[in-house]
Design an enzyme around this catalytic site. Structure first.
Site, PDB file in Angstrom:
ATOM      1  N   ASP A 100     -67.545 -74.509  28.565  1.00 24.70           N
ATOM      2  CA  ASP A 100     -67.978 -75.955  28.951  1.00 24.70           C
ATOM      3  C   ASP A 100     -69.364 -76.101  29.412  1.00 24.70           C
ATOM      4  O   ASP A 100     -69.506 -77.138  30.057  1.00 24.70           O
ATOM      5  CB  ASP A 100     -66.846 -76.464  29.780  1.00 24.70           C
ATOM      6  CG  ASP A 100     -66.859 -75.353  31.216  1.00 24.70           C
ATOM      7  OD1 ASP A 100     -67.837 -74.533  31.377  1.00 24.70           O
ATOM      8  OD2 ASP A 100     -66.046 -75.491  31.915  1.00 24.70           O
ATOM      9  N   GLU A 122     -61.090 -70.978  25.022  1.00 24.84           N
ATOM     10  CA  GLU A 122     -60.852 -71.783  26.521  1.00 24.84           C
ATOM     11  C   GLU A 122     -60.864 -73.152  26.384  1.00 24.84           C
ATOM     12  O   GLU A 122     -61.654 -73.913  27.056  1.00 24.84           O
ATOM     13  CB  GLU A 122     -61.903 -71.197  27.485  1.00 24.84           C
ATOM     14  CG  GLU A 122     -61.711 -71.401  28.871  1.00 24.84           C
ATOM     15  CD  GLU A 122     -62.506 -70.984  29.912  1.00 24.84           C
ATOM     16  OE1 GLU A 122     -63.515 -71.765  29.796  1.00 24.84           O
ATOM     17  OE2 GLU A 122     -62.581 -69.776  30.278  1.00 24.84           O
ATOM     18  N   GLU A 136     -69.548 -80.112  33.261  1.00 24.62           N
ATOM     19  CA  GLU A 136     -68.569 -79.233  32.606  1.00 24.62           C
ATOM     20  C   GLU A 136     -67.517 -80.050  31.939  1.00 24.62           C
ATOM     21  O   GLU A 136     -67.113 -79.862  30.968  1.00 24.62           O
ATOM     22  CB  GLU A 136     -68.075 -78.201  33.213  1.00 24.62           C
ATOM     23  CG  GLU A 136     -69.137 -77.039  33.386  1.00 24.62           C
ATOM     24  CD  GLU A 136     -70.236 -77.221  34.654  1.00 24.62           C
ATOM     25  OE1 GLU A 136     -69.899 -78.177  35.432  1.00 24.62           O
ATOM     26  OE2 GLU A 136     -71.079 -76.462  34.850  1.00 24.62           O
ATOM     27  N   HIS A 215     -72.447 -71.471  42.386  1.00 23.09           N
ATOM     28  CA  HIS A 215     -73.688 -72.228  41.689  1.00 23.09           C
ATOM     29  C   HIS A 215     -73.662 -73.743  40.943  1.00 23.09           C
ATOM     30  O   HIS A 215     -74.218 -74.329  40.315  1.00 23.09           O
ATOM     31  CB  HIS A 215     -73.978 -71.379  40.274  1.00 23.09           C
ATOM     32  CG  HIS A 215     -72.851 -71.271  39.603  1.00 23.09           C
ATOM     33  ND1 HIS A 215     -72.819 -72.323  38.497  1.00 23.09           N
ATOM     34  CD2 HIS A 215     -71.717 -70.536  39.410  1.00 23.09           C
ATOM     35  CE1 HIS A 215     -71.400 -72.069  37.738  1.00 23.09           C
ATOM     36  NE2 HIS A 215     -70.874 -71.220  38.080  1.00 23.09           N
ATOM     37  N   ARG A 217     -73.612 -77.424  40.008  1.00 21.59           N
ATOM     38  CA  ARG A 217     -74.306 -78.626  40.132  1.00 21.59           C
ATOM     39  C   ARG A 217     -74.037 -79.635  41.110  1.00 21.59           C
ATOM     40  O   ARG A 217     -75.000 -80.457  41.907  1.00 21.59           O
ATOM     41  CB  ARG A 217     -74.707 -79.205  38.947  1.00 21.59           C
ATOM     42  CG  ARG A 217     -75.923 -78.620  37.944  1.00 21.59           C
ATOM     43  CD  ARG A 217     -76.154 -79.245  36.624  1.00 21.59           C
ATOM     44  NE  ARG A 217     -77.383 -79.120  36.230  1.00 21.59           N
ATOM     45  CZ  ARG A 217     -77.938 -78.098  35.749  1.00 21.59           C
ATOM     46  NH1 ARG A 217     -77.128 -77.145  35.487  1.00 21.59           N
ATOM     47  NH2 ARG A 217     -79.239 -77.992  34.994  1.00 21.59           N
ATOM     48  N   HIS A 248     -76.857 -66.644  42.378  1.00 25.91           N
ATOM     49  CA  HIS A 248     -77.436 -66.990  41.152  1.00 25.91           C
ATOM     50  C   HIS A 248     -79.078 -67.447  41.185  1.00 25.91           C
ATOM     51  O   HIS A 248     -79.438 -67.831  42.198  1.00 25.91           O
ATOM     52  CB  HIS A 248     -76.565 -68.430  41.125  1.00 25.91           C
ATOM     53  CG  HIS A 248     -76.393 -68.898  39.470  1.00 25.91           C
ATOM     54  ND1 HIS A 248     -77.331 -69.476  38.987  1.00 25.91           N
ATOM     55  CD2 HIS A 248     -75.459 -68.937  38.593  1.00 25.91           C
ATOM     56  CE1 HIS A 248     -77.383 -69.834  37.899  1.00 25.91           C
ATOM     57  NE2 HIS A 248     -75.781 -69.527  37.607  1.00 25.91           N
TER      58      HIS A 248
HETATM   59  C1  UD1 Z   1     -74.981 -73.042  33.835  1.00 25.48           C
HETATM   60  C2  UD1 Z   1     -73.972 -73.653  33.285  1.00 25.48           C
HETATM   61  C3  UD1 Z   1     -72.441 -73.895  33.967  1.00 25.48           C
HETATM   62  C4  UD1 Z   1     -72.057 -72.344  34.252  1.00 25.48           C
HETATM   63  C5  UD1 Z   1     -73.187 -71.546  34.731  1.00 25.48           C
HETATM   64  C6  UD1 Z   1     -72.733 -70.085  34.711  1.00 25.48           C
HETATM   65  C7  UD1 Z   1     -74.442 -75.925  32.347  1.00 25.48           C
HETATM   66  C8  UD1 Z   1     -75.122 -77.254  32.252  1.00 25.48           C
HETATM   67  N1  UD1 Z   1     -74.241 -75.379  33.288  1.00 25.48           N
HETATM   68  O1  UD1 Z   1     -75.188 -73.283  34.884  1.00 25.48           O
HETATM   69  O2  UD1 Z   1     -71.506 -74.417  33.353  1.00 25.48           O
HETATM   70  O3  UD1 Z   1     -71.025 -72.553  34.860  1.00 25.48           O
HETATM   71  O4  UD1 Z   1     -74.451 -71.565  33.870  1.00 25.48           O
HETATM   72  O5  UD1 Z   1     -73.735 -69.417  35.545  1.00 25.48           O
HETATM   73  O6  UD1 Z   1     -74.362 -75.434  30.987  1.00 25.48           O
HETATM   74  N2  UD1 Z   1     -81.844 -69.284  35.600  1.00 25.48           N
HETATM   75  C9  UD1 Z   1     -82.657 -68.003  35.422  1.00 25.48           C
HETATM   76  N3  UD1 Z   1     -82.164 -66.778  34.914  1.00 25.48           N
HETATM   77  C10 UD1 Z   1     -81.019 -66.862  34.364  1.00 25.48           C
HETATM   78  C11 UD1 Z   1     -80.294 -67.945  34.549  1.00 25.48           C
HETATM   79  C12 UD1 Z   1     -80.578 -69.111  35.006  1.00 25.48           C
HETATM   80  O7  UD1 Z   1     -83.684 -67.947  36.193  1.00 25.48           O
HETATM   81  O8  UD1 Z   1     -80.783 -65.929  33.767  1.00 25.48           O
HETATM   82  C13 UD1 Z   1     -82.163 -70.226  36.361  1.00 25.48           C
HETATM   83  C14 UD1 Z   1     -83.609 -71.059  35.513  1.00 25.48           C
HETATM   84  O9  UD1 Z   1     -84.338 -71.655  36.341  1.00 25.48           O
HETATM   85  C15 UD1 Z   1     -82.610 -72.163  34.671  1.00 25.48           C
HETATM   86  C16 UD1 Z   1     -81.497 -72.578  35.971  1.00 25.48           C
HETATM   87  O10 UD1 Z   1     -81.299 -71.213  36.407  1.00 25.48           O
HETATM   88  O11 UD1 Z   1     -83.242 -73.269  34.485  1.00 25.48           O
HETATM   89  C17 UD1 Z   1     -80.416 -73.302  35.830  1.00 25.48           C
HETATM   90  O12 UD1 Z   1     -79.830 -72.878  34.660  1.00 25.48           O
HETATM   91  P1  UD1 Z   1     -78.756 -73.775  33.581  1.00 25.48           P
HETATM   92  O13 UD1 Z   1     -78.152 -72.888  32.532  1.00 25.48           O
HETATM   93  O14 UD1 Z   1     -79.448 -75.023  33.292  1.00 25.48           O
HETATM   94  O15 UD1 Z   1     -77.734 -73.926  34.561  1.00 25.48           O
HETATM   95  P2  UD1 Z   1     -76.577 -73.167  35.602  1.00 25.48           P
HETATM   96  O16 UD1 Z   1     -76.797 -73.528  36.990  1.00 25.48           O
HETATM   97  O17 UD1 Z   1     -77.116 -71.654  35.313  1.00 25.48           O
HETATM   98  N1  UDP Z   2     -70.358 -62.116  37.582  1.00 23.86           N
HETATM   99  C1  UDP Z   2     -71.144 -61.116  37.217  1.00 23.86           C
HETATM  100  N2  UDP Z   2     -72.016 -60.882  38.052  1.00 23.86           N
HETATM  101  C2  UDP Z   2     -72.050 -61.508  39.278  1.00 23.86           C
HETATM  102  C3  UDP Z   2     -71.366 -62.926  39.739  1.00 23.86           C
HETATM  103  C4  UDP Z   2     -70.389 -62.962  38.553  1.00 23.86           C
HETATM  104  O1  UDP Z   2     -70.908 -60.284  36.339  1.00 23.86           O
HETATM  105  O2  UDP Z   2     -73.236 -61.436  40.108  1.00 23.86           O
HETATM  106  C5  UDP Z   2     -69.132 -62.561  36.553  1.00 23.86           C
HETATM  107  C6  UDP Z   2     -67.928 -62.894  37.041  1.00 23.86           C
HETATM  108  O3  UDP Z   2     -67.090 -61.606  37.137  1.00 23.86           O
HETATM  109  C7  UDP Z   2     -67.174 -63.746  35.971  1.00 23.86           C
HETATM  110  C8  UDP Z   2     -68.630 -64.599  35.405  1.00 23.86           C
HETATM  111  O4  UDP Z   2     -69.888 -63.742  35.921  1.00 23.86           O
HETATM  112  O5  UDP Z   2     -66.691 -63.205  35.016  1.00 23.86           O
HETATM  113  C9  UDP Z   2     -68.550 -66.075  35.972  1.00 23.86           C
HETATM  114  O6  UDP Z   2     -69.970 -66.528  35.924  1.00 23.86           O
HETATM  115  P1  UDP Z   2     -70.543 -67.764  36.639  1.00 23.86           P
HETATM  116  O7  UDP Z   2     -69.864 -67.861  37.987  1.00 23.86           O
HETATM  117  O8  UDP Z   2     -71.846 -67.766  36.674  1.00 23.86           O
HETATM  118  O9  UDP Z   2     -69.696 -68.906  35.870  1.00 23.86           O
HETATM  119  P2  UDP Z   2     -68.423 -69.783  35.777  1.00 23.86           P
HETATM  120  O10 UDP Z   2     -67.472 -68.949  35.356  1.00 23.86           O
HETATM  121  O11 UDP Z   2     -68.414 -70.556  36.979  1.00 23.86           O
HETATM  122  O12 UDP Z   2     -68.833 -70.710  34.521  1.00 23.86           O
END
Ligand code: UD1
Ligand code: UDP
Length: 376
Positions: A100, A122, A136, A215, A217, A248
């Site tokens: 999602d 999923e 999501e 994490h 939003r 995160h």
């Molecule tokens: C995203 C997904 C969320 C998912 C989550 C898993 C959307 C809108 N959100 O949220 O559904 O549950 O990932 O973790 O699709 N960043 C880094 N390095 C990384 C990853 C993120 O620096 O490897 C930072 C960057 O500044 C980036 C920000 O995090 O712009 C946000 O990343 P984004 O994918 O937009 O949102 P998440 O909160 O990670």
């Molecule tokens: N996870 C990981 N390292 C971490 C934190 C989480 O590998 O430091 C794994 C966790 O076991 C799960 C997935 O990442 O499988 C969950 O990711 P996240 O919480 O970012 O996203 P969500 O599931 O909420 O979309």
């Protein structure tokens, strides 16, 4: 000879990669039947790369789209444009997406515009609250509207899709692929020692450990401040426990977490962990506080109690079976419910039974069998 159908798997974030890794593996094993190509949007960068490396996923297209503190509209637009370009040159017979995220929704929209069939892994998770989780709940609903193969993890998720008028012939209950990945990883861990993980070397595993992630939003701002204050309170009251929090990389998370918790003695703020040490840490934890979707699915299989720091969940199965409890994002509730589990062995035992409401580790195999029967 018939041409092999071409399947393009598209994903962009850590959880999508973790949950698609076993499906990609199965598709690659069936290379005489399907031609599989992988396209990553890299909506996440470092957190995605960790998983790509661990599961040795071969990527043909890396759109490298992540920007620092990206906006929803910005990342949506870039994914729509980027994936469309790849679809035009590769012309796959099917696009597979998972979950999602913005990558899930924007990639399925791109496939729809090219009139390419879509498989959604999923499918059917719902809270019925437009803004929780945000964005999501709407990402997955919009993905369902254009999907041709709905791989629902549980009977409940199938029911949700049926209620929205999805054709029952297009819904397949498979279990969640995250359990395939988890069980495979637990198997790999049996032969490893903790010294193997340099990220965990300084942790005293003789103490009680609470593992934390967060994490979402919808919790940015006040919600995160509350969560952090609750953690500080728990750490102050229980001096003998260690709270481990792999933070995160989203700046909206990192900033408040480091500001409020950076100097608390028994709280360790660490970088996001590779999946293997993370699973190891889940296994070693006393309990888990999180807002993560994936962790709500994994923890019951490990028999770990989870307090979910959110107001809603699309994963009611864990709650029904007693391992997972919703505690919201208010300081008082989080601290109170955690303390209950610290103080009462009875409460704790009630929540720490291992069971598998989300799958048996064979979801990817089922997905492959369905694709073999349906796509020729
Ligand atoms: C995203 C997904 C969320 C998912 C989550 C898993 C959307 C809108 N959100 O949220 O559904 O549950 O990932 O973790 O699709 N960043 C880094 N390095 C990384 C990853 C993120 O620096 O490897 C930072 C960057 O500044 C980036 C920000 O995090 O712009 C946000 O990343 P984004 O994918 O937009 O949102 P998440 O909160 O990670
Ligand atoms: N996870 C990981 N390292 C971490 C934190 C989480 O590998 O430091 C794994 C966790 O076991 C799960 C997935 O990442 O499988 C969950 O990711 P996240 O919480 O970012 O996203 P969500 O599931 O909420 O979309």
């Amino acid at each position: 000879m018939n041409k092999r159908p071409k399947i393009m798997v598209v994903f962009g974030t850590r959880p999508e990669a973790i949950k698609l890794a076993p499906v990609i593996k199965k598709l690659e094993e069936a290379k005489h039947k399907f031609k599989t190509i992988v396209c990553v949007t890299a909506q996440h960068r470092e957190m995605l790369d960790q998983v790509l490396r661990l599961f040795k996923i071969k990527v043909k297209y890396d759109l490298d789209l992540m920007r620092h503190n990206q906006s929803l509209s910005g990342i949506t637009r870039m994914i729509l444009d980027g994936v469309t370009g790849v679809l035009k040159s590769e012309k796959p017979d099917l696009v597979m997406v998972q979950g999602d995220t913005t990558t899930t929704f924007a990639s399925s929209l791109a496939a729809f515009y090219q009139q390419i069939k879509i498989a959604h892994v999923e499918a059917g998770l719902r809270t019925d609250n437009k803004y929780s989780p945000f964005p999501e709940e709407i990402n997955r609903r919009m993905t369902s509207v254009v999907t041709d193969y709905h791989f629902a993890p549980t009977n409940q998720s199938k029911e949700n899709l049926l209620c929205e008028g999805v054709d029952p012939k297009k819904i397949f209950v498979t279990g969640n692929t995250v359990i395939d990945t988890l069980l495979m990883t637990v198997g790999m861990l049996k032969s490893l020692k903790v010294e193997k993980f340099k990220e965990l070397r300084d942790i005293d595993f003789s103490k009680k450990i609470i593992l934390v992630t967060g994490h979402r939003r919808e919790s940015f701002g006040e919600g995160f401040e509350n969560i952090c204050r609750a953690l500080k309170k728990i750490a102050d009251i229980n001096r003998n426990l260690i709270i481990i929090y792999p933070v995160h990389l989203n700046p909206n998370v990192k900033k408040p977490v480091h500001r409020i918790l950076g100097k608390v003695e028994n709280i360790r703020l660490i970088n996001p962990l590779n999946y293997k040490p993370f699973v190891y840490l889940m296994e070693k934890s006393y309990l888990i506080l999180t807002d993560s979707g994936g962790i709500q699915e994994e923890a019951p299989s490990l028999g770990k109690p989870v307090l979910v720091m959110r107001d809603t969940t699309e994963r009611p199965e864990g709650i029904k079976s007693g391992t997972v409890r919703l505690v919201g994002t208010r300081e008082k509730e989080i601290a109170r419910e955690t303390q209950k589990l610290m103080d009462s062995k009875k409460e704790y035992n009630r929540m720490s039974r291992a069971h598998n409401p989300y799958g048996d580790g064979k979801a990817s195999k089922r997905i492959l069998t369905i694709l073999e029967k349906s796509i020729r």
